[in-house]
Design a protein around this motif. Structure first.
Motif, short mmCIF file in Angstrom:
data_model
loop_
_atom_site.label_atom_id
_atom_site.label_comp_id
_atom_site.label_asym_id
_atom_site.label_seq_id
_atom_site.Cartn_x
_atom_site.Cartn_y
_atom_site.Cartn_z
N GLU A 180 0.82 -1.21 0.00
CA GLU A 180 0.00 0.00 0.00
C GLU A 180 0.86 1.27 0.00
O GLU A 180 0.58 2.23 -0.73
CB GLU A 180 -0.93 -0.02 1.20
N ALA A 228 2.54 1.65 -3.46
CA ALA A 228 1.55 2.03 -4.48
C ALA A 228 1.13 3.48 -4.32
O ALA A 228 0.85 4.18 -5.30
CB ALA A 228 0.33 1.11 -4.40
N GLU A 281 4.37 1.28 -9.88
CA GLU A 281 3.95 -0.11 -9.88
C GLU A 281 4.62 -0.85 -8.73
O GLU A 281 5.70 -0.48 -8.27
CB GLU A 281 4.32 -0.78 -11.20
N HIS A 336 -4.82 -7.08 -4.00
CA HIS A 336 -4.20 -5.84 -4.46
C HIS A 336 -3.80 -5.92 -5.93
O HIS A 336 -2.79 -5.34 -6.34
CB HIS A 336 -3.01 -5.51 -3.57
N LYS A 392 -2.75 -2.88 -7.79
CA LYS A 392 -1.46 -2.28 -7.47
C LYS A 392 -0.28 -3.11 -7.97
O LYS A 392 0.80 -2.56 -8.24
CB LYS A 392 -1.33 -2.10 -5.95
#
Length: 362
Positions: A240, A243, A248, A309, A312
């Motif tokens: 997190e 991102a 990336e 995720h 992400k």
């Protein structure tokens, strides 16, 4: 034959591969060694073609291999690696341009064996990066530009690059790579990325690069995990946090050791080694059922996180094809038998592969 019924969908999945199951989520990759690149390991090469849609050079693109002597480049194996990716329509990741651990000794010293000046080392970096990235311009899609420059506490590793140039060596490496191929995606890669201190240090470093206008496209989180370390929530916090930088995120070197660790942190500092003891090699002849169950659950826990995720994460790469190829067998204690990958020593898919495929289709 693998057959699953997908929740909420009457369609059945028969003999699906990893790359087919994950194609709408992220690329799934593997590292290739010399035997696979040259085609001598036909079983592993078949698995790569069938199961994976991304590859990374395990060793053949590291500076010590490519330029063992100043100005004398050895591109034969790296050329074959790139050609394999092109011939099989596979995403090619170059690994790695600047890394302290497998850099040739001459890189940092003069004819008398003394450290070179800052200017000389910068010029050597520039020549190496321009030559390597320039050779594969438009062919290698992504590069791990700098590898393992931040310590677990978030400070800079005092490598020769850092000692001679200072922290600017990271910025310069990215600038040189961008000059050599403006279209290539450029990444920073490191281990123990779930450690809060390292997370914060990498975020600070990337923010500084971004503020200076340096092109950095992504962050690679080496996924060298164990059955109990790292805490998956800490791993998620790093996904997190990275991102949130607008880059990336990749899981670049995924493997799962089932063996006891001689230290507490389960890092991946390759310079560390320990003496062999039988108690540190508990499964020389195979895994007990309870360990297989724990292995499967742990891999599924992490793939569940990656799928959560998927917006992400652009790629998940295993660090090797089958168990016999893994560096985990010899590090940090030589002579051990580990089982860290998705395919076993007979080059057969483990039970967990079918579970990952099922999970990805839910």
């Amino acid at each position: 034959m693998m057959v699953f019924v997908v929740k909420g969908n009457a369609q059945t999945l028969e003999s699906q591969t990893l790359k087919q199951a994950l194609k709408d989520n992220f690329a799934i990759g593997t590292a290739m060694n010399a035997w696979q690149i040259t085609g001598r390991d036909t079983a592993a090469t078949r698995i790569i073609k069938e199961q994976f849609n991304a590859i990374v050079a395990e060793n053949c693109m590291k500076s010590g291999r490519l330029q063992p002597e100043e100005g004398k480049f050895t591109f034969e194996l790296a050329d074959q690696f790139v050609e394999f990716g092109e011939q099989n329509d596979i995403l090619i990741n170059g690994h790695t341009l600047i890394w302290h651990s497998q850099a040739p000794r001459w890189f940092f010293t003069d004819e008398e064996g003394q450290d070179v000046s800052r200017e000389v080392l910068i010029e050597r970096m520039k020549k190496h990066i321009h030559t390597v990235v320039g050779r594969y311009k438009g062919r290698v899609a992504t590069w791990d530009v700098v590898n393992e420059a931040i310590l677990d506490d978030g400070s800079y590793r005092e490598s020769k690059f850092y000692q001679i140039i200072g922290e600017d060596f990271i910025k310069l490496a990215f600038l040189f790579a961008h000059e050599a191929d403006p279209e290539a995606e450029l990444y920073y890669n490191d281990y123990s990325m779930a450690e809060p201190g390292k997370r914060e240090g990498v975020v600070r470093m990337v923010k500084k690069l971004q503020a200076e206008g340096v092109k950095i496209d992504g962050i690679g989180m080496q996924g060298h995990i164990g059955l109990h370390h790292p805490e998956i929530r800490e791993f998620e916090k790093s996904i997190e946090a990275f991102a949130d930088l607008g880059v990336e995120v990749m899981v670049t070197e995924l493997d799962l050791t089932v063996l006891p660790s001689p230290w507490d942190d389960q890092g991946a500092e390759v310079s560390k080694n320990f003496d062999y003891e039988d108690k540190m090699n508990p499964f020389p002849d195979g895994l007990p059922d309870e360990v297989v169950d724990a292995f499967n659950a742990r891999y599924l826990e992490f793939f569940g996180l990656f799928l959560k995720h998927r917006d992400k994460i652009s790629r998940v790469t295993l660090w090797g094809v089958a168990d016999q190829h893994s560096w985990r067998n010899g590090w940090p204690i030589r002579g051990r038998t580990d089982y860290p990958l998705l395919f076993d020593r007979d080059n057969k898919a483990k039970e967990v592969v079918s579970h990952i495929i099922q999970l990805s289709n839910q």
